[in-house]
Design a protein around this motif. Structure first.
Motif, short mmCIF file in Angstrom:
data_model
loop_
_atom_site.label_atom_id
_atom_site.label_comp_id
_atom_site.label_asym_id
_atom_site.label_seq_id
_atom_site.Cartn_x
_atom_site.Cartn_y
_atom_site.Cartn_z
N ARG A 100 0.82 -1.21 0.00
CA ARG A 100 0.00 0.00 0.00
C ARG A 100 0.86 1.26 0.00
O ARG A 100 0.49 2.27 -0.63
CB ARG A 100 -0.95 -0.01 1.19
N ILE A 101 2.00 1.21 0.67
CA ILE A 101 2.91 2.37 0.65
C ILE A 101 3.42 2.60 -0.77
O ILE A 101 3.60 3.74 -1.21
CB ILE A 101 4.06 2.17 1.65
N GLY A 102 3.64 1.52 -1.52
CA GLY A 102 4.06 1.67 -2.91
C GLY A 102 3.06 2.44 -3.75
O GLY A 102 3.42 3.09 -4.74
N ALA A 103 1.79 2.41 -3.34
CA ALA A 103 0.73 3.07 -4.10
C ALA A 103 0.28 4.37 -3.46
O ALA A 103 -0.81 4.86 -3.75
CB ALA A 103 -0.46 2.11 -4.21
N TYR A 104 1.13 4.97 -2.62
CA TYR A 104 0.67 6.10 -1.81
C TYR A 104 0.27 7.31 -2.64
O TYR A 104 -0.55 8.14 -2.21
CB TYR A 104 1.73 6.50 -0.78
N MET A 144 11.25 -10.01 -3.66
CA MET A 144 9.94 -10.04 -4.33
C MET A 144 9.08 -8.86 -3.87
O MET A 144 8.43 -8.20 -4.69
CB MET A 144 9.23 -11.35 -4.02
N LEU A 145 9.10 -8.59 -2.57
CA LEU A 145 8.30 -7.48 -2.04
C LEU A 145 8.80 -6.14 -2.56
O LEU A 145 8.00 -5.25 -2.86
CB LEU A 145 8.33 -7.52 -0.51
N ALA A 146 10.11 -5.98 -2.67
CA ALA A 146 10.67 -4.73 -3.19
C ALA A 146 10.21 -4.47 -4.61
O ALA A 146 9.83 -3.35 -4.98
CB ALA A 146 12.19 -4.75 -3.11
N VAL A 147 10.22 -5.52 -5.44
CA VAL A 147 9.75 -5.37 -6.83
C VAL A 147 8.26 -5.09 -6.85
O VAL A 147 7.78 -4.21 -7.57
CB VAL A 147 10.09 -6.63 -7.64
N ALA A 148 7.50 -5.86 -6.05
CA ALA A 148 6.05 -5.68 -6.03
C ALA A 148 5.66 -4.28 -5.55
O ALA A 148 4.73 -3.66 -6.09
CB ALA A 148 5.41 -6.74 -5.13
N ARG A 149 6.37 -3.77 -4.57
CA ARG A 149 6.07 -2.42 -4.08
C ARG A 149 6.31 -1.39 -5.18
O ARG A 149 5.55 -0.42 -5.32
CB ARG A 149 6.92 -2.10 -2.85
N ALA A 150 7.35 -1.60 -5.98
CA ALA A 150 7.59 -0.70 -7.12
C ALA A 150 6.48 -0.80 -8.14
O ALA A 150 6.05 0.20 -8.73
CB ALA A 150 8.94 -1.01 -7.75
#
Length: 237
Positions: A100-104, A144-150
């Motif tokens: 969700r922070i990736g989509a802030y 994986m989370l780092a890529v997904a957050r981007a």
């Protein structure tokens, strides 16, 4: 093919030490370009120059706009997502909260929810760890989370810095398989720094080899794989 990102004679310093000395490259819309080179060649610094986390000279244009010297948050705002070396996941937050922070910056709530589901499909490990804190994830899951957050930022260009670093070969392959799928399905352009050239060449169309902050070689993946010096230095041949 339209050029999305263009670097021309880019320079960068850390204090008095010059790290980049006239780097030039281009990433086409929808394309994937690799940056190879030994430790200290300037690969990571090139990505930092683009994302605004190091001061740079020369020209850096994104979609025809000069972005050199822009603050990192403004660079992100034009559509560039940087997945740094070391992953940078927020360990005190859950997988869900990291996404969700990736989509802030986004206001499309339904789109955000749809993209979260897409990321969990892209990286099934994250679906299993959805409520876990980032600090509890394995190294591969953190990557994986780092890529997904981007991905959640809906970028036009993704900067990937050493996505396989510290990962077991099978895990690194899984991560790159997912990134390749992401490229096919999303059309996101990519600039990829990678020590493991075998993985990089499976993803990128072209690559540039840096030596001491300068362009040494540029070519297609097939051309570079066929060069003896590339095989010896990066492919174990």
């Amino acid at each position: 093919m339209t050029t999305l990102l263009e670097l021309e004679d880019v320079t960068a310093f850390y204090g008095p030490v010059q790290v980049l000395d006239g780097v030039s490259l281009a990433v086409p819309e929808g394309g994937a370009v690799g940056i190879l080179g030994a430790n200290g060649a300037g690969k990571t610094t090139t990505l930092r120059a683009i994302s605004g986390t190091v001061r740079a000279g020369g020209r850096i244009r994104f979609d025809g706009k000069d972005i050199r010297g822009m603050r990192p948050d403004l660079v992100a705002g034009v559509g560039i997502a940087h997945v740094p070396e070391g992953r940078g996941t927020l360990g005190s937050l859950t997988v869900r909260e990291n996404l969700r922070i990736g989509a802030y910056r986004r206001k499309d709530r339904k789109g955000v929810e749809a993209d979260i589901e897409y990321c969990l499909e892209l990286f099934p490990n994250l679906k299993e760890r959805y409520r876990s804190h980032g600090s509890a994830l394995s190294g591969g899951e953190q990557q994986m989370l780092a890529v997904a957050r981007a991905v959640m930022a809906k970028p036009r260009l993704m900067l990937l810095d050493e996505a396989s670093l510290g990962l077991a070969p099978s895990t690194a392959k899984n991560v790159y398989d997912a990134i390749a799928r992401l490229r096919r399905e999303s059309g996101i352009s990519m600039l990829v720094v990678e020590q493991n050239a075998n993985l990089a060449f499976r993803l990128v169309d072209t690559a540039t080899v840096l030596e001491t902050g300068r362009n040494a070689l540029t070519g297609t993946s097939a051309e570079l794989k066929g060069m003896d010096e590339i095989r010896r230095a990066y492919l174990g041949g």
